[in-house]
Design an enzyme around this catalytic site. Structure first.
Site, mmCIF file in Angstrom:
data_model
loop_
_atom_site.group_PDB
_atom_site.id
_atom_site.type_symbol
_atom_site.label_atom_id
_atom_site.label_comp_id
_atom_site.label_asym_id
_atom_site.label_seq_id
_atom_site.Cartn_x
_atom_site.Cartn_y
_atom_site.Cartn_z
ATOM 1 N N PHE A 128 -3.183 -10.939 51.942
ATOM 2 C CA PHE A 128 -1.737 -11.274 51.848
ATOM 3 C C PHE A 128 -1.668 -12.360 52.883
ATOM 4 C CE2 PHE A 128 2.448 -10.813 53.348
ATOM 5 C CZ PHE A 128 3.048 -11.408 52.155
ATOM 6 N N GLN A 129 -1.099 -13.376 52.362
ATOM 7 C CA GLN A 129 -0.784 -14.656 53.164
ATOM 8 C C GLN A 129 -1.921 -15.338 53.636
ATOM 9 O OE1 GLN A 129 2.495 -14.295 55.650
ATOM 10 N NE2 GLN A 129 3.892 -14.877 54.092
ATOM 11 N N GLU A 134 8.949 -24.988 57.222
ATOM 12 C CA GLU A 134 7.716 -25.582 57.941
ATOM 13 C C GLU A 134 7.872 -27.116 57.912
ATOM 14 O OE1 GLU A 134 7.734 -22.821 56.229
ATOM 15 O OE2 GLU A 134 6.777 -21.388 57.433
ATOM 16 N N LYS A 173 -5.466 -12.969 63.579
ATOM 17 C CA LYS A 173 -4.638 -12.154 64.118
ATOM 18 C C LYS A 173 -5.262 -11.175 65.283
ATOM 19 C CE LYS A 173 -0.507 -9.405 62.972
ATOM 20 N NZ LYS A 173 0.324 -8.844 62.007
ATOM 21 N N MET A 199 14.536 -47.470 45.784
ATOM 22 C CA MET A 199 13.145 -48.136 45.695
ATOM 23 C C MET A 199 12.641 -48.289 44.130
ATOM 24 S SD MET A 199 11.827 -50.502 47.008
ATOM 25 C CE MET A 199 11.480 -50.634 48.900
#
Lengths: 565, 116
Positions: free
Chosen positions: A116-117, A54, A166, A479
């Site tokens: 869940f999630q 993602e 959902k 750096m």
């Protein structure tokens, strides 16, 4: 009564079509499955790019947005799908990049139950979004999506997060879409104060040593021509922030270089010598101002910026002008006098000579065996006829590439500025290429940053996205190593990094790749890479302990800019 | 250097989920403690009025108000320093009517002193 004819998930796709979205970046998962089922039927109208993580999709959407000027669209699932987006969302917030992220969420009865999630993404993204909203009822979909695009694109652009439960995706509605053009609690346009414009013009006309700084605001408002005309009429020298680069062609006679910690010498030094400082579409970031309490104290500052909350935040302007760069520059144009500041301009040019003698000459020393990053970047810029879109990661190579590339066209610089996100370049470059196929897109990353998101080689290979990837490999997190060398007694704590064989990695994805370490091979391989059809990768092994100069050390004033350690 | 003093920030916001967090985040992000906060419905339906008291400095507060106004869902924000407004303390008591009925000799006193 009409029957409810469309599911929420299809309505989301219809909204995207109404907003003329042609490309989305996404990754499916449980809570976003209804949307994925709908998008399956619209593959001829909307191109869906499946990334490998993602973070890759959100940076790709940023690259797409930066090159096109349109909001980048992200689709992801709830929980980890959404948390993986957050780095890119925070990056887009800092760099004013328009994004619309459509994210699945658990069914509304399960909200707040540790389902869940499930994660409180609204809570997590509130501080790093321009707006966020959780859609729990299907009827909200058209209005909320319409608002999301309006908010992301208008005013000072920024990221918008929409969580869609959902059940709202599954339920049905009567679809009707109205484009948002006005909101009660959001007013993106500024009311132009002509008194302030007059005051600004008077200051500019009476200035002996006026100096203009421009930032990404010029690009975002499409004020490139207005800026150029303004500079040509007034004769004022102009410097760019990192994100403002390419808004003015590099060879424009009024252009004096880049600002900032690793910007050019003159633009930093002379900030503390001008008498009127005009900031256009920038926010006086601490990397630009150095020590703000010692910044341009002698100058009367005019700050032109559409986000009013930026006025007076870091520097105190004598004349703050809240307004869009294009509108304000157009309003100033008839009020400012035709003038000539060539004596003052000469001061910049003599600084350039100093910088050339102390820094640039060494970088291009042909007798030196090792390749410097600057040498590689300049050759790349030349090979692409200074016409490429340069996408950089974060670190030494970022500063060097942006210093040594030259630009002819606007929207040619895509980099992670404010947030400084390593791993940005590769996915952002693929988004940029998808946004504008007509342009050559070169991504430059270090060996460290490249490995943060190199899984996106899979996306590049699957969709045959023709990005030209350059890795400047110095076997260090450069750096940080530079700072350790200069400020931490050379104690190189965990900055040495071993890398895989990048050529083999690319070949595993069937991407043509080369690795070079000698000067004599450089031009050939660059040309071979650029002329290869489709994606190609070039690793250049460069000098290990190369440092970036000039440098305004942390906490120092801009006129304390150093040309060497 | 400005001295710290109390400021009262009044803000009108849409009566929607999450806006209070957006406004309060402007303070917490800068490590400014909210001394008091009230949220009530304003004269306009659907618009809430937030009254926030913080301790800060003039120039900081000016910037904070701009950041609050910038949040989507915020209609406007205004600031007054403590010495710009007159304040009086008002207490409200809830009493069982039964206890008043039992001591009806107290009723006139209550009405006279406290009930307008």
């Amino acid at each position: 009564m009409k029957s409810k004819t469309m599911t929420g998930s299809e309505a989301i796709i219809q909204c995207l079509l109404k907003e003329k979205v042609d490309t989305v970046f996404g990754y499916p998962g449980g809570a976003i499955m209804p949307v994925y089922d709908s998008i399956f039927d619209y593959q001829d109208k909307i191109r869906h790019i499946l990334t490998r993580h993602e973070q890759g999709l959100v940076h790709a959407a940023q690259g797409y947005a930066r090159v096109t000027g349109k909001a980048g669209v992200c689709i992801a699932t709830s929980g980890p799908g959404a948390t993986n987006l957050i780095t890119g969302i925070a990056d887009a917030m800092m760099d004013s990049t328009p994004l619309v992220c459509i994210i699945g969420q658990v069914p509304s009865p399960l909200l707040g139950t540790d389902a869940f999630q499930e994660a409180d993404i609204i809570g997590m993204t509130t501080p790093c979004t321009k707006w966020n909203y959780q859609i729990t009822s299907v009827d909200e979909i058209p209005e909320v999506l319409s608002k999301a695009f309006y908010i992301a694109n208008s005013g000072r652009p920024g990221p918008v997060v929409l969580m869609v439960t959902k059940n709202a995706q599954f339920d049905s509605l009567d679809f009707e879409y109205k484009k948002t053009t006005w909101m009660n609690s959001y007013k993106p346009e500024n009311y132009l104060d002509y008194n302030k414009i007059k005051k600004a013009a008077d200051l500019i006309n009476s200035a002996k040593k006026p100096y203009l700084l421009f930032g990404q605001g010029v690009v975002l408002s499409g004020a490139e021509n207005e800026l150029q005309a303004f500079l040509e009429k007034t004769g004022i020298p102009a410097a760019s922030t990192l994100l403002g680069l390419s808004a003015l062609p590099s060879d424009h006679p009024n252009y004096v270089g880049m600002l900032g910690m690793h910007g050019n010498y003159g633009p930093n030094l002379l900030t503390n010598e001008c008498d009127v400082l005009i900031g256009v579409g920038l926010r006086f970031d601490d990397r630009v101002t150095g020590n703000a309490s010692k910044y341009a104290k002698q100058a009367k500052i005019i700050h032109i910026e559409m986000d009013e909350s930026e006025l007076g935040k870091i520097v105190t302007p004598k004349v703050p002008v809240a307004g869009d760069a294009k509108e304000v520059l157009s309003a100033l144009m008839p009020l400012v006098h035709q003038s000539d500041h060539s004596t003052w301009m000469k001061e910049f040019r003599s600084c350039d000579v100093l910088e050339f003698d102390e820094v640039i000459k060494n970088e291009f020393d042909e007798s030196k065996e090792e390749l410097s990053m600057a040498y590689v970047c300049r050759k790349l810029s030349e090979a692409a006829d200074h016409n490429a879109v340069l996408v950089t990661d974060v670190g030494q190579h970022q500063m060097i590439a942006n210093r040594y590339f030259k630009f002819k066209n606007t929207r040619s610089v895509i980099t992670s500025g404010g947030l400084g996100t390593m791993g940005f370049a590769l996915p952002a470059a693929m988004g940029a290429k998808l946004g504008d196929d007509s342009r050559t897109v070169i991504s430059i990353a270090g060996d460290g940053g490249f490995q943060m998101t190199m899984q996106e080689l899979g996306t590049i290979a699957q969709h045959q996205i023709s990005v030209k990837m350059v890795i400047l490999n110095n076997h260090f997190l450069g750096m940080v190593r530079q700072w350790q060398e200069l400020f931490f007694e050379k104690r190189y704590s965990f900055t040495e990094i071993e890398s895989p064989d990048f050529v083999q990695i690319a070949q595993a994805y069937n991407i043509p790749a080369w690795s070079i370490s000698e000067k004599k091979d450089l031009e050939n391989k660059i040309n071979e890479m650029l002329s290869t059809e489709g994606p190609a990768l070039l690793e250049v092994k460069v000098e290990k302990e190369d440092n970036v100069f000039p440098m305004v050390p942390s906490g120092a004033a801009v006129n304390e800019v150093l040309l060497k350690p | 250097m400005n001295a710290k003093k109390d400021f009262i920030i009044t803000s009108y916001v849409e009566n929607k989920i999450g806006i209070l967090y957006r406004v309060l985040n402007v303070f917490s992000r800068r490590m400014i403690n909210v001394e008091s906060l009230t949220v009530v419905e304003s004269e306009r339906k659907g618009i809430s009025k937030l009254t926030i008291v913080i301790e800060s400095e003039d120039n900081v507060v000016k910037q904070l108000v701009k950041h609050i106004e910038k949040q989507i869902g915020v209609m406007g924000a205004y600031v007054q320093s403590n010495n710009e407004i007159a304040m009086s303390k008002v207490s409200l008591y809830k009493m069982f009517t039964q206890s008043l009925a039992n001591h009806d000799d107290q009723l006139p006193i209550l009405e006279k002193q406290y009930v307008n």
